[in-house]
Design a protein around this motif. Structure first.
Motif, PDB file in Angstrom:
ATOM      1  N   TYR A   2       0.804  -1.217   0.000  1.00 10.03           N
ATOM      2  CA  TYR A   2       0.000   0.000   0.000  1.00 10.03           C
ATOM      3  C   TYR A   2       0.836   1.266   0.000  1.00 10.03           C
ATOM      4  CZ  TYR A   2       0.121  -0.189   5.273  1.00 10.03           C
ATOM      5  OH  TYR A   2       0.475  -0.252   6.595  1.00 10.03           O
ATOM      6  N   GLY A   3       0.328   2.232  -0.751  1.00  6.65           N
ATOM      7  CA  GLY A   3       0.896   3.571  -0.761  1.00  6.65           C
ATOM      8  C   GLY A   3       0.038   4.463   0.119  1.00  6.65           C
ATOM      9  N   ALA A   4       0.206   5.762  -0.035  1.00 12.25           N
ATOM     10  CA  ALA A   4      -0.567   6.703   0.767  1.00 12.25           C
ATOM     11  C   ALA A   4      -2.042   6.632   0.378  1.00 12.25           C
ATOM     12  CB  ALA A   4      -0.040   8.111   0.555  1.00 12.25           C
ATOM     13  N   GLY A   5      -2.861   7.180   1.233  1.00 13.44           N
ATOM     14  CA  GLY A   5      -4.284   7.278   0.939  1.00 13.44           C
ATOM     15  C   GLY A   5      -4.844   8.336   1.869  1.00 13.44           C
ATOM     16  N   PRO A   6      -6.152   8.575   1.794  1.00 10.65           N
ATOM     17  CA  PRO A   6      -6.742   9.536   2.728  1.00 10.65           C
ATOM     18  C   PRO A   6      -6.426   9.081   4.156  1.00 10.65           C
ATOM     19  CG  PRO A   6      -8.377   8.698   1.159  1.00 10.65           C
ATOM     20  CD  PRO A   6      -7.139   7.918   0.937  1.00 10.65           C
ATOM     21  N   ASP A   7      -5.872   9.919   4.975  1.00  9.76           N
ATOM     22  CA  ASP A   7      -5.511   9.637   6.373  1.00  9.76           C
ATOM     23  C   ASP A   7      -4.489   8.524   6.520  1.00  9.76           C
ATOM     24  OD1 ASP A   7      -7.746  11.282   6.894  1.00  9.76           O
ATOM     25  OD2 ASP A   7      -9.036   9.490   6.805  1.00  9.76           O
ATOM     26  N   SER A   8      -3.690   8.270   5.536  1.00  9.36           N
ATOM     27  CA  SER A   8      -2.802   7.112   5.662  1.00  9.36           C
ATOM     28  C   SER A   8      -1.451   7.361   5.011  1.00  9.36           C
ATOM     29  CB  SER A   8      -3.483   5.912   5.019  1.00  9.36           C
ATOM     30  OG  SER A   8      -2.678   4.782   5.183  1.00  9.36           O
ATOM     31  N   VAL A   9      -0.402   6.915   5.716  1.00  4.85           N
ATOM     32  CA  VAL A   9       0.938   6.999   5.139  1.00  4.85           C
ATOM     33  C   VAL A   9       1.205   5.720   4.359  1.00  4.85           C
ATOM     34  CG1 VAL A   9       1.808   8.445   7.029  1.00  4.85           C
ATOM     35  CG2 VAL A   9       2.101   5.945   7.136  1.00  4.85           C
ATOM     36  N   PRO A  10       2.160   5.757   3.433  1.00  6.45           N
ATOM     37  CA  PRO A  10       2.519   4.529   2.722  1.00  6.45           C
ATOM     38  C   PRO A  10       3.127   3.513   3.682  1.00  6.45           C
ATOM     39  CG  PRO A  10       3.646   6.448   1.770  1.00  6.45           C
ATOM     40  CD  PRO A  10       2.979   6.916   3.005  1.00  6.45           C
ATOM     41  N   TYR A  11       3.024   2.239   3.337  1.00  6.69           N
ATOM     42  CA  TYR A  11       3.605   1.169   4.161  1.00  6.69           C
ATOM     43  C   TYR A  11       5.061   1.480   4.499  1.00  6.69           C
ATOM     44  CZ  TYR A  11       5.385  -3.431   5.471  1.00  6.69           C
ATOM     45  OH  TYR A  11       5.993  -4.466   6.133  1.00  6.69           O
ATOM     46  N   ARG A  12       5.829   1.933   3.512  1.00 10.15           N
ATOM     47  CA  ARG A  12       7.263   2.174   3.718  1.00 10.15           C
ATOM     48  C   ARG A  12       7.548   3.295   4.712  1.00 10.15           C
ATOM     49  NH1 ARG A  12       9.451   1.367  -2.541  1.00 10.15           N
ATOM     50  NH2 ARG A  12       9.363  -0.917  -2.482  1.00 10.15           N
ATOM     51  N   GLU A  13       6.529   4.055   5.075  1.00 13.28           N
ATOM     52  CA  GLU A  13       6.734   5.106   6.085  1.00 13.28           C
ATOM     53  C   GLU A  13       6.116   4.739   7.424  1.00 13.28           C
ATOM     54  OE1 GLU A  13       5.598   8.973   4.520  1.00 13.28           O
ATOM     55  OE2 GLU A  13       6.620   8.478   2.628  1.00 13.28           O
ATOM     56  N   GLU A  14       5.608   3.546   7.536  1.00 15.19           N
ATOM     57  CA  GLU A  14       5.039   3.092   8.817  1.00 15.19           C
ATOM     58  C   GLU A  14       6.179   2.859   9.811  1.00 15.19           C
ATOM     59  OE1 GLU A  14       1.903   2.910   9.566  1.00 15.19           O
ATOM     60  OE2 GLU A  14       0.676   2.018   7.959  1.00 15.19           O
ATOM     61  N   PRO A  15       5.910   3.037  11.126  1.00 10.88           N
ATOM     62  CA  PRO A  15       6.949   2.838  12.128  1.00 10.88           C
ATOM     63  C   PRO A  15       7.557   1.433  12.057  1.00 10.88           C
ATOM     64  CG  PRO A  15       4.851   3.497  13.159  1.00 10.88           C
ATOM     65  CD  PRO A  15       4.613   3.423  11.692  1.00 10.88           C
ATOM     66  N   GLY A  16       8.876   1.388  11.971  1.00 13.76           N
ATOM     67  CA  GLY A  16       9.572   0.099  11.987  1.00 13.76           C
ATOM     68  C   GLY A  16       9.731  -0.554  10.627  1.00 13.76           C
ATOM     69  N   VAL A  17       9.142   0.033   9.586  1.00 12.11           N
ATOM     70  CA  VAL A  17       9.258  -0.562   8.244  1.00 12.11           C
ATOM     71  C   VAL A  17      10.414   0.113   7.497  1.00 12.11           C
ATOM     72  CG1 VAL A  17       8.118  -0.850   6.007  1.00 12.11           C
ATOM     73  CG2 VAL A  17       6.793  -1.100   8.120  1.00 12.11           C
ATOM     74  N   PRO A  18      11.355  -0.673   6.937  1.00 11.92           N
ATOM     75  CA  PRO A  18      12.457  -0.086   6.157  1.00 11.92           C
ATOM     76  C   PRO A  18      11.906   0.700   4.967  1.00 11.92           C
ATOM     77  CG  PRO A  18      12.798  -2.459   6.496  1.00 11.92           C
ATOM     78  CD  PRO A  18      11.425  -2.140   6.993  1.00 11.92           C
ATOM     79  N   SER A  19      12.571   1.819   4.631  1.00  7.98           N
ATOM     80  CA  SER A  19      12.028   2.712   3.601  1.00  7.98           C
ATOM     81  C   SER A  19      12.113   2.089   2.203  1.00  7.98           C
ATOM     82  CB  SER A  19      12.759   4.044   3.620  1.00  7.98           C
ATOM     83  OG  SER A  19      14.129   3.788   3.404  1.00  7.98           O
ATOM     84  N   ASP A  20      12.886   0.969   2.087  1.00  8.58           N
ATOM     85  CA  ASP A  20      12.954   0.296   0.787  1.00  8.58           C
ATOM     86  C   ASP A  20      12.323  -1.103   0.869  1.00  8.58           C
ATOM     87  OD1 ASP A  20      14.740  -0.918   2.456  1.00  8.58           O
ATOM     88  OD2 ASP A  20      16.362  -1.046   0.968  1.00  8.58           O
ATOM     89  N   SER A  21      11.407  -1.296   1.819  1.00  8.79           N
ATOM     90  CA  SER A  21      10.842  -2.630   2.029  1.00  8.79           C
ATOM     91  C   SER A  21      10.225  -3.200   0.749  1.00  8.79           C
ATOM     92  CB  SER A  21       9.773  -2.587   3.112  1.00  8.79           C
ATOM     93  OG  SER A  21       9.098  -3.833   3.161  1.00  8.79           O
ATOM     94  N   ASN A  22      10.532  -4.469   0.511  1.00  7.81           N
ATOM     95  CA  ASN A  22       9.971  -5.187  -0.646  1.00  7.81           C
ATOM     96  C   ASN A  22       8.825  -6.099  -0.205  1.00  7.81           C
ATOM     97  OD1 ASN A  22       9.986  -5.998  -3.423  1.00  7.81           O
ATOM     98  ND2 ASN A  22      10.955  -7.926  -2.796  1.00  7.81           N
ATOM     99  N   ASN A  23       8.288  -5.837   0.975  1.00 12.61           N
ATOM    100  CA  ASN A  23       7.292  -6.745   1.561  1.00 12.61           C
ATOM    101  C   ASN A  23       5.920  -6.572   0.905  1.00 12.61           C
ATOM    102  OD1 ASN A  23       6.538  -8.737   3.420  1.00 12.61           O
ATOM    103  ND2 ASN A  23       5.751  -7.200   4.846  1.00 12.61           N
TER     104      ASN A  23
END
Ligand code: NAD
Length: 490
Positions: free
Chosen positions: A291-312
Motif C-alpha cells: 500500500y501507498g498513501a491514501g486519505p488519512d494514511s501513510v505509505p507502508y514504507r513510512e510506517e513505524p519500523g518498516v524499512p524505507s525500501d521494504s519489498n514486503n
C-alpha cells in the motif's frame, strides 16, 4: 458431555495473545461447564518473576469483562499458578514437572495435560522436545496435547524442520496447530452447508460453478507489528494458512463421516491437487501489492519500523487451478491485503448463467439473467446470502436479481463463541476437525513456496495500490483475463 478435567501449561503466559484471547476463551469454557470447575488448573510460564497472586490479578483483569460477577473471575483465577521459566534451562522443566504432579494431585485432573506454546515460533520446537525429554508429559493414563501457535514455518523446509522437532516428542494426533480462522462460525458452517444440502452438493463442481473467490480483506495497516510483519508478508501471514485452509473446506470431496481423520484425508487430497506453478506460472497467476498513501494514511514504507525500501507484500492475490475431476477448469481466486476499502472475510461462489436466457426476447425491458452467487460472510459480518433471478413487481415481465439473505448483524456476531473458545473446546475433547494437519500444512507451503521465491528474487514495483482501495489493478486484470471479475464489492 461431561466436563473435561485438565491441567494446562501455558508458555508465554503473560503475552499479548494469552491475556487478550486465551484466558477469556478458557474462562468461557469454565462458565459454560465444558471445563470442570473444580478439576482444572493452569500453570503460566515465561521468564518473568511473578507471584501467584500477581499472576491471578492479571487473569482477573483479562477475564473480568466476561464474568457474571467479580467472584466468578476470582474463583476461576484461584486455579492459576505462576512458574518462572527459561525455555532453554533443563532444571526448569524438572521443577515444572514437580509442580504439575502436585497440582494434578490437588485438583484430581486425571493426568490430562494441555501444553500451549504461545511464544515466538523459534521456541516451538525446543519447548516440545524438552517437555518430552525432561519428563513433563503425563504417564498415568490421561492425555498429552500440544498446542502450537502460528506461524508454522516460513517455507516448506523450515516447516518440515519444525514438524520433525514436534513429532520427535508428540504424535501427530496429539498436536493441535492453531488456525483461528478455523474457529470462526462461518468457516465451521461450510461443511454442513455443503454436505447437509444435496441441492448444493449436487452442483458443487465445474459444471455449474464458474469460479470461487475467497477474500480476507483488512482495513487496518501494519499497526505496531512491523517487526514481525515485514519479515512475513501477506502471502505467508494470510494466504498459506487461513486462505488455503478455507479453500480446502470448499474444494474437498465428501468425507465418509464427519470425524477429523476422514476430513483431513479429504482436505489433503484437495490441497495436493492444486497445480504448483513454475516461475512463469507465478507471474501469470499471482499478484502482489504494497500500500501507498491514501486519505488519512501513510505509505507502508513510512510506517513505524518498516524499512524505507521494504519489498514486503501487504497484499497478495492468486488463481488456483485444481487438477481434479470435481473442479476441472473452474478457478479459485484468492486475495488478502491490508489497508483495503473495508474489513471483511468472505467467500463468493459464482455459478454459471443459464445456458439460454428465454426472457431476453419478448419482455418489455429485458434484463439479463445473472448467474447465482452464494456468499459466505466470515468476519466481521457473518452469515450466508444467495442471489437468485426473479421478476420485479412492475407491470409486464422484467427480471431482477435479489438476495436470499441469512446475513447476521454485528450483534449476533458478537454473541457466537469466539474462535479460541471453540478451538479450546475441541482441544479438550480431542477433536482435530478444525486444526491443520501436517500434510495439509506441507501441501500449502509447497504451493506457496515458488511464489514467495520469485517475489524474494525480484523486487516489486511498490507502492502499487492506494490505501483504502481494493488493491492493485493487476488483481482485477488477473480475473479479467478469464472474463471474470471480483464479485465484491459490487
Ligand atoms: P508476546 O511477545 O506478547 O508474548 C511472548 C511470551 O513469551 C511472553 O510471555 C514472554 O515473556 C515469553 N518469552 C519470550 N522469550 C522467552 C524465553 N526465552 N523463555 C521463556 N519465556 C519467554 O507474544 P504474543 O503476541 O502473545 O504471541 C504469542 C504467539 O502467538 C506467537 O507465536 C505469535 O506468533 C502468536 N500469535 C499472536 C497473535 C496476537 O494477536 N498477539 C495473533 C496470532 C498469533
Amino acid at each position: 458431555g461431561t466436563p473435561t478435567r485438565a491441567l494446562f501449561m501455558l508458555f508465554g503466559g503473560t503475552g499479548d495473545l494469552a491475556l487478550r484471547k486465551l484466558y477469556p476463551a478458557i474462562f468461557n469454557l469454565y462458565k459454560k461447564g465444558s471445563l470442570s470447575n473444580d478439576h482444572f488448573a493452569l500453570i503460566g510460564l515465561s521468564r518473568k518473576e511473578l507471584t501467584d497472586d500477581e499472576f491471578r490479578a492479571k487473569i482477573i483483569d483479562s477475564v473480568s469483562s466476561e464474568a457474571d460477577q467479580p467472584e466468578q473471575a476470582q474463583a476461576f483465577a484461584s486455579h492459576f499458578y505462576w512458574k518462572s521459566h527459561d525455555v532453554t534451562n533443563n532444571d526448569h522443566y524438572s521443577e515444572l514437572s514437580d509442580l504439575a504432579d502436585q497440582l494434578e494431585a490437588k485438583y484430581a485432573t486425571e493426568g490430562n495435560r494441555v501444553f500451549y506454546v504461545s511464544m515466538a515460533p523459534r521456541f516451538f520446537g525446543i519447548v516440545a522436545q524438552s517437555l518430552h525429554d525432561q519428563g513433563v508429559l503425563s504417564t498415568n493414563g490421561g492425555f498429552n496435547r500440544l498446542v502450537i501457535e502460528k506461524p508454522f514455518g516460513r517455507d516448506y523446509a523450515s516447516a518440515k524442520e519444525l514438524n520433525d522437532a514436534l513429532t520427535s516428542a508428540f504424535n501427530e494426533n496429539q498436536i493441535y496447530r492453531i488456525d483461528h480462522y478455523l474457529g470462526k462460525e462461518t468457516t465451521q458452517a461450510i461443511p454442513v452447508l455443503r454436505f447437509g444440502n444435496p441441492m448444493l452438493e449436487a452442483v458443487w463442481n465445474h459444471e455449474y460453478i464458474k469460479d470461487v473467490q475467497v477474500t480476507l480483506a483488512e482495513k487496518l495497516g501494519v499497526e505496531d507489528r512491523a517487526g514481525y510483519y515485514d519479515t512475513a508478508g501477506a502471502l505467508r501471514d494470510m494466504i498459506q494458512n487461513h486462505t488455503l485452509q478455507i479453500v480446502s473446506y470448499l474444494a474437498m470431496d465428501q468425507p465418509n463421516s464427519f470425524v477429523d481423520t476422514e476430513i483431513r484425508r479429504e482436505k489433503v487430497k484437495a490441497l495436493e491437487s492444486m497445480e504448483i506453478y513454475d516461475a512463469e506460472g507465478v507471474k501469470q497467476n499471482f499478484v502482489r501489492g504494497q500500500y501507498g498513501a491514501g486519505p488519512d494514511s501513510v505509505p507502508y514504507r513510512e510506517e513505524p519500523g518498516v524499512p524505507s525500501d521494504s519489498n514486503n507484500d501487504t497484499y497478495a492475490a492468486g488463481k488456483i487451478v485444481f487438477n481434479n475431476h470435481r473442479w476441472g477448469d473452474t478457478p479459485f481466486y484468492i486475495r488478502s491485503g491490508k489497508k483495503l476499502a473495508d474489513k471483511q472475510g468472505r467467500i463468493d461462489i459464482e455459478f454459471k448463467k443459464p445456458l439460454v436466457d428465454i426472457f431476453a426476447k419478448g419482455t418489455k425491458q429485458p434484463a439479463e439473467l445473472q448467474g447465482n452467487v452464494l456468499s459466505f460472510y466470515i468476519d466481521p459480518k457473518i452469515g450466508v446470502t444467495l442471489s437468485v433471478n426473479t421478476k420485479d413487481s412492475e407491470q409486464g415481465l422484467h427480471t431482477e436479481t435479489i438476495d436470499l439473505n441469512y446475513l447476521q448483524g454485528a450483534d449476533r456476531a458478537a454473541q457466537v463463541p469466539l474462535p479460541y473458545e471453540r478451538l479450546f473446546h475441541d482441544i479438550l475433547t480431542g477433536d482435530g476437525t478444525y486444526f491443520a494437519s501436517w500434510p495439509e500444512v506441507a501441501a500449502a507451503w509447497k504451493f506457496v513456496d515458488p511464489v514467495q521465491k520469485l517475489w524474494d528474487q525480484e523486487p516489486g514495483d511498490f507502492p502499487n495500490y492506494e490505501s483504502g482501495s481494493m488493491g492493485p489493478k493487476a488483481a482485477d486484470d488477473l480475473l479479467a483475463r478469464d472474463d471474470n471479475q471480483w464479485y465484491w464489492p459490487h
